[in-house]
Each structure stands twice: as C-alpha cells, then as structure tokens.
Scaffold this motif. Structure first.
Motif, PDB file in Angstrom:
ATOM      1  N   ASN A 135       5.236  -4.588  -0.866  1.00 13.22           N
ATOM      2  CA  ASN A 135       3.893  -5.107  -0.575  1.00 13.22           C
ATOM      3  C   ASN A 135       3.543  -6.240  -1.523  1.00 13.22           C
TER       4      ASN A 135
ATOM      5  N   CYS B 222       1.791  -5.455 -10.898  1.00 10.78           N
ATOM      6  CA  CYS B 222       0.790  -4.685 -10.159  1.00 10.78           C
ATOM      7  C   CYS B 222       0.457  -3.427 -10.954  1.00 10.78           C
TER       8      CYS B 222
ATOM      9  N   CYS C 125       6.593  -2.488  -5.188  1.00  3.27           N
ATOM     10  CA  CYS C 125       7.219  -2.326  -3.876  1.00  3.27           C
ATOM     11  C   CYS C 125       7.088  -3.645  -3.124  1.00  3.27           C
TER      12      CYS C 125
ATOM     13  N   CYS D 137       1.891  -6.880  -4.410  1.00  2.60           N
ATOM     14  CA  CYS D 137       0.477  -7.165  -4.680  1.00  2.60           C
ATOM     15  C   CYS D 137       0.261  -8.260  -5.731  1.00  2.60           C
TER      16      CYS D 137
ATOM     17  N   CYS E  22      -0.580   3.796  -7.997  1.00  2.59           N
ATOM     18  CA  CYS E  22      -0.031   3.629  -6.656  1.00  2.59           C
ATOM     19  C   CYS E  22       1.212   4.491  -6.458  1.00  2.59           C
TER      20      CYS E  22
HETATM   21  S1  SF4 Z   1       3.017  -3.813  -5.072  1.00  2.00           S
HETATM   22 FE1  SF4 Z   1       3.422  -1.842  -4.095  1.00  2.00          FE
HETATM   23  S2  SF4 Z   1       3.517  -0.409  -5.815  1.00  2.00           S
HETATM   24 FE2  SF4 Z   1       2.457  -2.226  -6.568  1.00  2.00          FE
HETATM   25  S3  SF4 Z   1       0.279  -1.794  -6.234  1.00  2.00           S
HETATM   26 FE3  SF4 Z   1       1.035  -2.953  -4.462  1.00  2.00          FE
HETATM   27  S4  SF4 Z   1       1.532  -1.360  -2.976  1.00  2.00           S
HETATM   28 FE4  SF4 Z   1       1.448  -0.347  -4.978  1.00  2.00          FE
END
Ligand code: SF4
Ligand code: SF4
Lengths: 390, 81
Positions: free
Chosen positions: A210, A164, A208, A212, A170
């Motif tokens: 999330n 990500c 994190c 992505c 982020c």
């Molecule tokens: S995975 Fe988490 S750290 Fe990476 S872009 Fe998505 S929200 Fe941000």
C-alpha cells in the motif's frame, strides 16, 4: 485576528471554499513582521505570476551541511520581515509519533526563534520550520537538541529516512519499519549531516505494498514490505463478506486482481499464490478475511525521484525478497556499494535513478555485484539493457 | 607514507579549498579523489571523511549550497593568531 499590514485581494480568494486554506492558516499566525511580510510577498507573486524567493548560500549550523535551507526574498527593501526567511528541517520520529508535550515543545521553540509557521510534514518526512533569520539558527538548534531533536537532511546528502507507522498501528506491516528507519538514521548520521553525494539520496520504508509513504514514487531506495508464502485466508470471514451484500467478490475482488490469480465459486475463495504479485488489493478489500502470509520481508527498489530536474522516475525492483532483520547487514552492504559507485561517478545533481539510466542497469549491477534477475524487467522485451547469454 | 595522518590530509584539503577559492567550488568527492590521487594507498575514503570533519568542525571551512552542496572557505573563520 491581527490586522494585516498588506492588502491581499488575490490570495484572499484561496480562503474561499470548504477545503483547508494555507492562506487562512498563515493569517492566523500573522503576529510577527515576518508573517505579515510573507503575505505581502505572496500577494506580489500572484500579481506578477513569478516567485520572489532565492535559496541556498552559506547558511547552517556549525558542523552540519544539511538541515537548513537559506531563503531570501529579492524584495527585501519592501518586505524586510522576510529579507531572511530560512527553512529548518527537523528529523521526525519514526512513523511520526509524538506526545502532545513534544509538539508543544517544538511549537514553543519555533515561536521563540522563528515565524511560528510549520509544515507537518515535508515530502521527505521532516518537521519543517518555515522562516527564521541567520542569527536565530544556532539558538534554535541548541533548543532543539536540548529537547532531544536533531536536524534532518538537505542538499546533496542522505535525506531524513522516513517510514509508515508500520507494526505500531498496522496489522499489514510485513516488517518493523520503525526500527529499520531508526537504525538507518543512527547508522548514517555522517551521511545525513555532511553532504558527500552528487545529489540527494532518500530512503523510505513502507510496511506493505500500500506504500503509505509513497516510497515507490520518491525514494532512491524503497523498502516495501511483502511476503513469499501464501496469503492467509479465513474462509468463514470470506463467506461473511459475500453474504453481507456489501462486496461483490467476483467483480470487486477477483476481477480486479491484476494477475487474475483468484477465484470464487460461491463457497470458497482460492488463490494461485505462485501468480500473486502481492499488490494488497484483495487484502484491502477484505481485511477481516485475508492477510499477508507469514513468511514476511521486503522488496528493495531503487531509483525513484520527483520531477525537480528532468522527469519523474518510479523505482525498479532490485531485490525481490529480503528478510528485514536487525542489524540489517545486507541492506548496509547494498547501500555502501551503491553509494561508492554513485559518489565516485555520478554527475552533479544526478539522482541514483538517473545515474543508472545513464550508465545502463547491466553495468550498474555488475559494478555493485548484483546478478540480473527477471524481476528487474518491468515489461518483457522493453528493457534492452540486460543481455542474457545462453 | 604509511603513517599519513588525518591532520595532514585535512591540511592538504584546506590548501586545495584555498587554491580553488573564487575559481571552482569543490564537493566532498572532489577533495576525496584528489587526496587519494596525491597520497595513493596511504589515503582512503574513510581518512578523507575524517579530514573533512576536521576542517569543518574547526571552522576553517563550511558547507555551501549552490545547486549542490560544496565545501568552501568559511567567511567567519578568524583564527586567534
Ligand atoms: S504501508 Fe502498509 S503496513 Fe504501512 S501503514 Fe500503510 S498499509 Fe500499513
Ligand atoms: S494480493 Fe493482489 S495479486 Fe495477490 S491475490 Fe490479491 S489481488 Fe491478486
């Protein structure tokens, strides 16, 4: 728009409606014979409800075993423009950051040597160049390398690692995903370009939970950012959320916490951090009030795959928390142990997750030298492969 | 066999690919296992990796994809001799 060579009443249907249409986009690029015939083959597939593509064979650039996927239509006499319509995968920059100049360079190279059609990006993360002929492969590769690009992975190799956007954009990134993926890509150049595994091996890095990059569903090794201290709470900001009326703290935040470890008394939010599973829900709901803890690192999960052969697998926790810092020696040791065992004992086209299922997690852990821990169990009493001795 | 060279391993691997040509496709791991079995302790995975690089880079062999990646004779290899 260029006049079309083939009538395409069936796929024309896919241009209708408010959503993006790949047919519309292909038609915009229908300047070449290849794209004209691509539309013809596609229409034929819709008529007959079957595909007309073969893939594989000996096709690539000198020295590399990955990065080029040979594609041919079985209707070459009727559609000679796509008799050869090879795909090239180009290693994307970490986090998919480009300058507009880089994008123009890529487009120019592909219009010169191929169909001009791209897929930005493939599910592994690569820049995908769709459609060229065998004689154009080496010249394309030369122009790409002259511009600072390299091919990505394909076949039974380490696929192009992806991540990500991480700390570049982020605030929730718990480690530097970009640097981690860059390091993995450079360290494993041989494994990326010279297939030596039973099947593909994907590394994906998410900053994190999330996730992505959908690591947990697709990567043989997922590195997902997390923390091991307390969620940082800005109580005045929590109060602002409550008073704004846009968020019901009890219903939208506390009740949706998967472990019910949060409580709101109308004045302050408290979290029993020992029971927090770092799912990110509350932080997503109140980004101005909550943020990940300060002691950050990642969880390593192993064994996901999309359902190409057999069914889909989600990955399982192997290392609940690890600091993610250069030179990433702990990761490299773990990767080496997994690759050694799987390369020697895996069956052809067996992903590492399937290999673990076949030999049993207990045996796998013993062989790679990891101790079983409770975090590896997804449901109590449902994973009989680890035997605890008193 | 202490001083087993990468070239010797590469030559032996190439012989194996030739022997199996048309009968069985060989993966990098098949070649590696066979070399370690043949040369014992004098050979290791790293040496095999380097030997594969030799036979691919000098054009004698190439990679092929047939439901998996294999090392095969390069049909375009025409040594000057
Ligand atoms: S995975 Fe988490 S750290 Fe990476 S872009 Fe998505 S929200 Fe941000
Ligand atoms: S991160 Fe998830 S588990 Fe932890 S407190 Fe927030 S909602 Fe609950």
């Amino acid at each position: 728009m260029t006049e079309l060579k083939h009538q395409t009443p069936l796929i024309d249907e896919l241009e209708k409606g408010p959503w993006p249409s790949f047919v519309k986009e292909i038609k915009k690029s229908a300047k070449s014979a290849a794209v004209q015939d691509l539309l013809g083959v596609l229409e034929r597939s819709y008529e007959e409800k079957r595909g007309h593509w073969k893939h594989g064979g000996i096709v690539g650039v000198h020295g590399y075993g990955g990065g080029v996927i040979g594609r041919y239509t079985d209707l070459a006499d009727e559609f000679p423009g796509v008799a050869e319509f090879h795909t090239m995968r180009i290693n994307q920059p970490s986090g998919w950051f480009y300058t507009s100049k880089a994008l123009r360079t890529l487009s120019d190279i592909w219009e010169k040597h191929g169909s001009g059609l791209t897929n930005m990006h493939g599910s592994t993360g690569d820049i995908v160049f769709l459609g060229t002929t065998t004689p154009e492969l080496e010249p394309t590769f030369k122009d790409l390398t002259d511009a600072g690009f390299d091919l990505g992975g394909s076949g039974s190799d380490m696929r192009t690692p992806s991540c990500c956007c991480g700390p570049a954009r982020c605030e929730w990134a718990c480690y530097d995903t970009l640097n981690f993926v860059y390091d993995m890509t450079q360290t494993y150049q041989d494994e990326l370009h010279r297939p030596a595994f039973p099947y593909k091996f994907k590394i994906k890095a998410a900053g994190c939970a999330n996730d992505c990059v959908a690591a947990i569903a697709r990567a043989d090794m997922s590195v997902i950012g997390t923390w091991r201290d307390n969620i940082q709470i800005d109580q005045p900001a929590v109060k602002e959320y409550a008073e704004s009326g846009k968020l019901d703290l009890q219903k939208d935040v506390c009740d949706r916490c998967p472990t019910k470890c949060m409580s709101w008394n109308g004045k302050a939010l408290s979290i029993d951090n020992s029971n927090c599973v770092k799912c990110m829900h509350c932080i997503n709901a109140m980004p101005k009030a909550l943020s990940p803890g300060k002691d950050r690192g990642a969880t390593i999960l192993i064994g996901a795959k999309a359902p190409i052969i057999g069914g889909a697998l989600l990955s399982s926790v192997f290392v609940p928390f690890i600091k993610v810092e250069p030179p990433y020696d702990d990761f490299k040791e773990l990767i080496a142990a997994i690759w050694d065992l799987w390369a020697e004992n895996g069956k052809n086209r067996e992903r590492v997750g399937e290999f673990i299922q076949r030999i049993g997690l207990g045996n796998f852990l013993e062989q790679i030298g990891l101790e079983p821990i409770p975090e590896m169990i997804s449901h109590p009493r449902a994973n009989p492969y680890i035997f605890y001795e008193a | 066999m202490e001083d087993l060279s990468v070239e010797k391993v590469a030559e032996t691997m190439y012989g194996m690919v030739k022997d199996y040509h048309g009968k069985k496709n060989l993966k990098a791991t098949d070649l590696t296992k066979a070399m370690i079995e043949q040369f014992g302790e004098a050979c290791d995975k790293q040496k095999c990796k380097e030997a594969i690089r030799v036979i691919i880079d000098d054009g004698r062999c190439t990679y092929s994809y047939v439901g998996g990646s294999y090392i095969v004779l390069n049909p375009d290899y025409h040594p000057a001799s």
